[in-house]
Design a protein around this motif. Structure first.
Motif, PDB file in Angstrom:
ATOM      1  N   PHE A   1       0.853  -1.181   0.000  1.00 20.85           N
ATOM      2  CA  PHE A   1       0.000   0.000   0.000  1.00 20.85           C
ATOM      3  C   PHE A   1       0.893   1.236   0.000  1.00 20.85           C
ATOM      4  N   LEU A   2       0.663   2.107  -0.965  1.00 19.70           N
ATOM      5  CA  LEU A   2       1.487   3.296  -1.131  1.00 19.70           C
ATOM      6  C   LEU A   2       0.614   4.537  -1.067  1.00 19.70           C
ATOM      7  N   SER A   3       1.238   5.638  -0.657  1.00 21.06           N
ATOM      8  CA  SER A   3       0.523   6.900  -0.588  1.00 21.06           C
ATOM      9  C   SER A   3       1.431   8.016  -1.093  1.00 21.06           C
ATOM     10  N   GLY A   4       1.027   8.651  -2.181  1.00 20.81           N
ATOM     11  CA  GLY A   4       1.722   9.817  -2.690  1.00 20.81           C
ATOM     12  C   GLY A   4       2.784   9.520  -3.733  1.00 20.81           C
ATOM     13  N   ARG A   5       3.074  10.556  -4.496  1.00 24.33           N
ATOM     14  CA  ARG A   5       4.032  10.434  -5.610  1.00 24.33           C
ATOM     15  C   ARG A   5       5.412   9.978  -5.177  1.00 24.33           C
ATOM     16  N   ASP A   6       5.892  10.458  -4.030  1.00 25.32           N
ATOM     17  CA  ASP A   6       7.237  10.077  -3.598  1.00 25.32           C
ATOM     18  C   ASP A   6       7.326   8.572  -3.373  1.00 25.32           C
ATOM     19  N   GLU A   7       6.333   7.989  -2.709  1.00 24.81           N
ATOM     20  CA  GLU A   7       6.333   6.542  -2.490  1.00 24.81           C
ATOM     21  C   GLU A   7       6.171   5.788  -3.807  1.00 24.81           C
ATOM     22  N   ILE A   8       5.351   6.314  -4.700  1.00 19.24           N
ATOM     23  CA  ILE A   8       5.157   5.687  -6.015  1.00 19.24           C
ATOM     24  C   ILE A   8       6.473   5.702  -6.791  1.00 19.24           C
ATOM     25  N   ARG A   9       7.144   6.829  -6.811  1.00 18.57           N
ATOM     26  CA  ARG A   9       8.425   6.950  -7.515  1.00 18.57           C
ATOM     27  C   ARG A   9       9.447   5.967  -6.943  1.00 18.57           C
ATOM     28  N   GLU A  10       9.538   5.885  -5.628  1.00 21.23           N
ATOM     29  CA  GLU A  10      10.472   4.961  -4.969  1.00 21.23           C
ATOM     30  C   GLU A  10      10.126   3.509  -5.313  1.00 21.23           C
ATOM     31  N   PHE A  11       8.853   3.182  -5.250  1.00 21.33           N
ATOM     32  CA  PHE A  11       8.400   1.832  -5.586  1.00 21.33           C
ATOM     33  C   PHE A  11       8.785   1.470  -7.024  1.00 21.33           C
ATOM     34  N   LEU A  12       8.530   2.377  -7.962  1.00 21.47           N
ATOM     35  CA  LEU A  12       8.824   2.101  -9.371  1.00 21.47           C
ATOM     36  C   LEU A  12      10.327   1.977  -9.621  1.00 21.47           C
ATOM     37  N   THR A  13      11.115   2.782  -8.946  1.00 23.60           N
ATOM     38  CA  THR A  13      12.574   2.683  -9.071  1.00 23.60           C
ATOM     39  C   THR A  13      13.031   1.293  -8.644  1.00 23.60           C
ATOM     40  N   GLU A  14      12.557   0.833  -7.491  1.00 26.15           N
ATOM     41  CA  GLU A  14      12.914  -0.506  -6.992  1.00 26.15           C
ATOM     42  C   GLU A  14      12.402  -1.593  -7.935  1.00 26.15           C
ATOM     43  N   LYS A  15      11.186  -1.422  -8.421  1.00 22.34           N
ATOM     44  CA  LYS A  15      10.569  -2.406  -9.317  1.00 22.34           C
ATOM     45  C   LYS A  15      11.441  -2.631 -10.546  1.00 22.34           C
ATOM     46  N   TRP A  16      11.833  -1.549 -11.209  1.00 17.64           N
ATOM     47  CA  TRP A  16      12.568  -1.690 -12.467  1.00 17.64           C
ATOM     48  C   TRP A  16      14.047  -1.989 -12.262  1.00 17.64           C
ATOM     49  N   GLU A  17      14.530  -1.926 -11.017  1.00 14.96           N
ATOM     50  CA  GLU A  17      15.867  -2.440 -10.716  1.00 14.96           C
ATOM     51  C   GLU A  17      15.818  -3.955 -10.581  1.00 14.96           C
ATOM     52  N   ARG A  18      14.666  -4.474 -10.203  1.00 11.33           N
ATOM     53  CA  ARG A  18      14.454  -5.906  -9.966  1.00 11.33           C
ATOM     54  C   ARG A  18      13.875  -6.606 -11.190  1.00 11.33           C
ATOM     55  N   GLU A  19      12.952  -5.946 -11.892  1.00  8.66           N
ATOM     56  CA  GLU A  19      12.263  -6.526 -13.048  1.00  8.66           C
ATOM     57  C   GLU A  19      12.931  -5.999 -14.317  1.00  8.66           C
ATOM     58  N   LEU A  20      13.889  -6.762 -14.813  1.00  9.60           N
ATOM     59  CA  LEU A  20      14.733  -6.321 -15.920  1.00  9.60           C
ATOM     60  C   LEU A  20      14.081  -6.585 -17.275  1.00  9.60           C
ATOM     61  N   ASP A  21      14.388  -5.730 -18.247  1.00 14.40           N
ATOM     62  CA  ASP A  21      13.853  -5.830 -19.617  1.00 14.40           C
ATOM     63  C   ASP A  21      12.329  -5.933 -19.626  1.00 14.40           C
ATOM     64  N   TYR A  22      11.724  -5.185 -18.726  1.00 13.33           N
ATOM     65  CA  TYR A  22      10.273  -5.111 -18.544  1.00 13.33           C
ATOM     66  C   TYR A  22       9.584  -4.647 -19.826  1.00 13.33           C
ATOM     67  N   ARG A  23       8.516  -5.346 -20.191  1.00 14.92           N
ATOM     68  CA  ARG A  23       7.693  -4.962 -21.356  1.00 14.92           C
ATOM     69  C   ARG A  23       6.235  -5.247 -21.012  1.00 14.92           C
ATOM     70  N   LEU A  24       5.361  -4.271 -21.216  1.00 15.92           N
ATOM     71  CA  LEU A  24       3.977  -4.302 -20.751  1.00 15.92           C
ATOM     72  C   LEU A  24       2.986  -4.072 -21.879  1.00 15.92           C
TER      73      LEU A  24
ATOM     74  N   ARG B   1       8.379 -16.119 -24.473  1.00 13.71           N
ATOM     75  CA  ARG B   1       8.056 -14.692 -24.419  1.00 13.71           C
ATOM     76  C   ARG B   1       7.163 -14.294 -25.590  1.00 13.71           C
ATOM     77  N   ARG B   2       6.212 -13.410 -25.297  1.00 14.73           N
ATOM     78  CA  ARG B   2       5.322 -12.861 -26.320  1.00 14.73           C
ATOM     79  C   ARG B   2       5.539 -11.367 -26.515  1.00 14.73           C
ATOM     80  N   LEU B   3       6.078 -10.724 -25.505  1.00  9.69           N
ATOM     81  CA  LEU B   3       6.236  -9.269 -25.531  1.00  9.69           C
ATOM     82  C   LEU B   3       7.720  -8.942 -25.696  1.00  9.69           C
ATOM     83  N   THR B   4       8.124  -8.706 -26.906  1.00  6.83           N
ATOM     84  CA  THR B   4       9.530  -8.411 -27.147  1.00  6.83           C
ATOM     85  C   THR B   4       9.668  -7.002 -27.706  1.00  6.83           C
ATOM     86  N   TRP B   5      10.822  -6.447 -27.572  1.00 11.20           N
ATOM     87  CA  TRP B   5      11.107  -5.111 -28.084  1.00 11.20           C
ATOM     88  C   TRP B   5      11.255  -5.241 -29.535  1.00 11.20           C
TER      89      TRP B   5
END
Length: 141
Positions: free
Chosen positions: A53-76, A137-141
């Motif tokens: 559970f997150l509240s506010g842009r700062d927490e969202i930004r921090e969460f996303l930074t951590e996410k994309w350090e862990r989830e490499l070559d992410y494609r959505l 994989r189905r989602l490639t660059w």
């Protein structure tokens, strides 16, 4: 000049504007830029992401930074599921690999609620992960 605090399209949504909002979100998330993504949310936006559970842009930004350090070559990919006046529901699928090289496909649903300026004030996300091989994989660059 457009007000930077307004993120078109804004409510009330039509099918066309809801689809545009979903595409804009997909494009932003695929940038993997936490700052760019965080600007789509209100300063006090509330999130549930899986069991976090997150509240506010700062927490969202921090969460996303951590996410994309862990989830490499992410494609959505996101798909409009339903919409109302100021709410949109999407289903999504993304693929990524961890630092050990294991690929994952994550499936989920999100419910979004927007303020009158088109900023998301609430996001509820339910997500499940399944391991896949690189060949699956189905989602490639």
């Amino acid at each position: 000049m457009t007000d930077p605090a307004v993120r078109p399209p804004v409510p009330p949504f039509t099918e066309e504007s809801a689809r545009a909002k979903v595409q804009a979100a997909e494009d932003a998330w695929n940038s993997r830029d936490p700052e760019r993504v965080a600007l789509a949310y209100t300063e006090n936006s509330l999130w549930r992401n899986r069991d976090r559970f997150l509240s506010g842009r700062d927490e969202i930004r921090e969460f996303l930074t951590e996410k994309w350090e862990r989830e490499l070559d992410y494609r959505l990919r996101k798909e409009l599921w339903a919409y109302t006046d100021n709410r949109i529901s999407v289903r999504f699928e993304y693929e990524w690999h961890d630092t050990a090289g294991q690929w994952w496909r994550s499936h989920g649903n999100e419910q979004w609620e927007f303020d009158r300026d088109g900023l998301m004030r609430r996001r509820e996300a339910s997500i499940n992960d399944i391991p896949i091989t690189a060949e699956d994989r189905r989602l490639t660059w």
